[in-house]
Structures are given as C-alpha cells and as structure tokens.
Scaffold this active site. Sequence first.
Site, PDB file in Angstrom:
ATOM      1  N   ASP A   1       0.866  -1.178   0.000  1.00  0.00           N
ATOM      2  CA  ASP A   1       0.000   0.000   0.000  1.00  0.00           C
ATOM      3  C   ASP A   1       0.903   1.228   0.000  1.00  0.00           C
ATOM      4  O   ASP A   1       1.561   1.518   0.999  1.00  0.00           O
ATOM      5  CB  ASP A   1      -0.888   0.015   1.248  1.00  0.00           C
ATOM      6  CG  ASP A   1      -1.943  -1.082   1.249  1.00  0.00           C
ATOM      7  OD1 ASP A   1      -1.731  -2.109   0.565  1.00  0.00           O
ATOM      8  OD2 ASP A   1      -2.963  -0.924   1.942  1.00  0.00           O
TER       9      ASP A   1
ATOM     10  N   LYS B   1      -7.185   3.599  -2.829  1.00  0.00           N
ATOM     11  CA  LYS B   1      -7.501   3.506  -1.404  1.00  0.00           C
ATOM     12  C   LYS B   1      -7.725   4.897  -0.829  1.00  0.00           C
ATOM     13  O   LYS B   1      -7.027   5.848  -1.191  1.00  0.00           O
ATOM     14  CB  LYS B   1      -6.347   2.787  -0.707  1.00  0.00           C
ATOM     15  CG  LYS B   1      -6.446   2.662   0.796  1.00  0.00           C
ATOM     16  CD  LYS B   1      -5.245   1.866   1.316  1.00  0.00           C
ATOM     17  CE  LYS B   1      -5.099   1.963   2.814  1.00  0.00           C
ATOM     18  NZ  LYS B   1      -3.912   1.244   3.316  1.00  0.00           N
TER      19      LYS B   1
ATOM     20  N   LYS C   1     -10.336   0.278  -1.945  1.00  0.00           N
ATOM     21  CA  LYS C   1     -10.139  -0.072  -0.541  1.00  0.00           C
ATOM     22  C   LYS C   1     -10.530   1.100   0.343  1.00  0.00           C
ATOM     23  O   LYS C   1     -10.103   2.238   0.114  1.00  0.00           O
ATOM     24  CB  LYS C   1      -8.688  -0.472  -0.276  1.00  0.00           C
ATOM     25  CG  LYS C   1      -8.403  -0.784   1.195  1.00  0.00           C
ATOM     26  CD  LYS C   1      -6.994  -1.298   1.402  1.00  0.00           C
ATOM     27  CE  LYS C   1      -6.671  -1.454   2.887  1.00  0.00           C
ATOM     28  NZ  LYS C   1      -5.315  -1.999   3.133  1.00  0.00           N
TER      29      LYS C   1
END
Length: 234
Positions: free
Chosen positions: A89, A151, A180
């Site tokens: 990430d 995300k 996400k």
Amino acid sequence: MNVAKMIDHSLLRPELTTDDVRRGCEVAGRRAVASVCVRPSDVELAVAALAGTGVLVGTVAGFPHGDARTATKVAEARALVEAGADEIDMVLHIGRLRDGDGGYVHDDIAAVAAAAQGRTVKVILENAYLTDEQKVLGCHLAERAGAHFVKTSTGFAPGGATLADIRLMRAAVAPHVEVKAAGGVRTLGTLLELHAAGATRFGATATETILDDYAARERGEQPPTPAAAVDGGY
C-alpha cells in the site's frame, strides 16, 4: 459473503511492540482475513507468523505522507518484495497531486508498481486533503500507472473513508481496479455500507468485533453494541 476475506487487519501504529505484532498476526490467521498490513520492519516477522495460514502479508511504502523521493519508494518496494510482502500500500505524492502535476504522480506510482514485481499495489490518495476533482485525477493516474487498488486514506489524516468517496472512486476507475476503504471502518454496519457502495477491501483494527458481529447476524442474533475501537492507522 465472506467478510473476513475483505479485511486487511492493520498493525501500523508506531508504538506497537514485536509481541503486539505477533498477537495481531495470530488474530489475522485465526480469523482467516485477507491480509495483515504491517510496518515495513515487521514484514519478515509476519511472513513467519502467518506461514501456512493463507493470510497474505501486506505492508506500506512512502507511508504515511507520500512525500519521499520516487527512488526511495522504489528501493523500499524492492526490499519489501525481497522480505516476502504480497501486497504494498503506497501513498502517492499528495502535494504534487494537489499541484495538478499528473506526470509526477503517474510516474511515481508506475515506478513503485514496477518495483513490486507483480505484487498487488494499492495507491493511497489520502482524501482528507483533496477536492473531488483531485480524488478523481488521483484515481485515473493510479489506474494508468498499473495500480490494482485505489484507497481512501492512511488512517493518520484528519478524515477517513466516507460513503461519498467510495462512490466517487468506484465510478472513477475501471472494473478491474478495486477500491479499498480505510480510516474509521470500526463497525460491521460501516463495512457493509461501504461495500454496497463499491469497496471490496477494508483496512481495520476492530477486526474481531466486526467478524463477531457478522457471525451473530448470520445466526439471527442481535449484535452487541460495539465497544469504542482504538484507531490504529486505519
């Protein structure tokens, strides 16, 4: 619906000890979540702790501010892959996105995606600092650069995932790019609402509470009122 396989169990708070991380990995393995997301220095520990469980090991790059040089993010991503990380990430360069410098943001993400050598890359926009137009641009750039997910947040900014942002991000990317939600996903109700809006993965620290409440719902029971969760980077 397999709610557990939508959860990335977060172990990113800076004060966590190695024993805390081991206990968190035990929770992740026992509850069969999608992944555990650990600090870069904890990747090897998590790989060993989760061996044979089927739970992926995720970690972070350029976290939490996104302002490291691209070469630094690339070196970090390569080292994380070598350590056994399955997912990375990364935080895009928030300031350059606010500048409208799409070339920089795209190339920064693309370089990390290449360094990840096929591992799943999730790009954190940190929506609390962005306008809707900037969020959409960030999503477009992440998709073009080869990201697998966009995300919402790190969990360390003033705001986290919102229903409006999930809807906006889902509409901004192609179907093969997933969304996400992270930051403030502390209850089953929140998770299910965001899932209905298009999120397929959730960063969470309140993993056991969420899964216990889902199990109770499946049995036809009234879930208990959730205790306040400690925000831990998601």
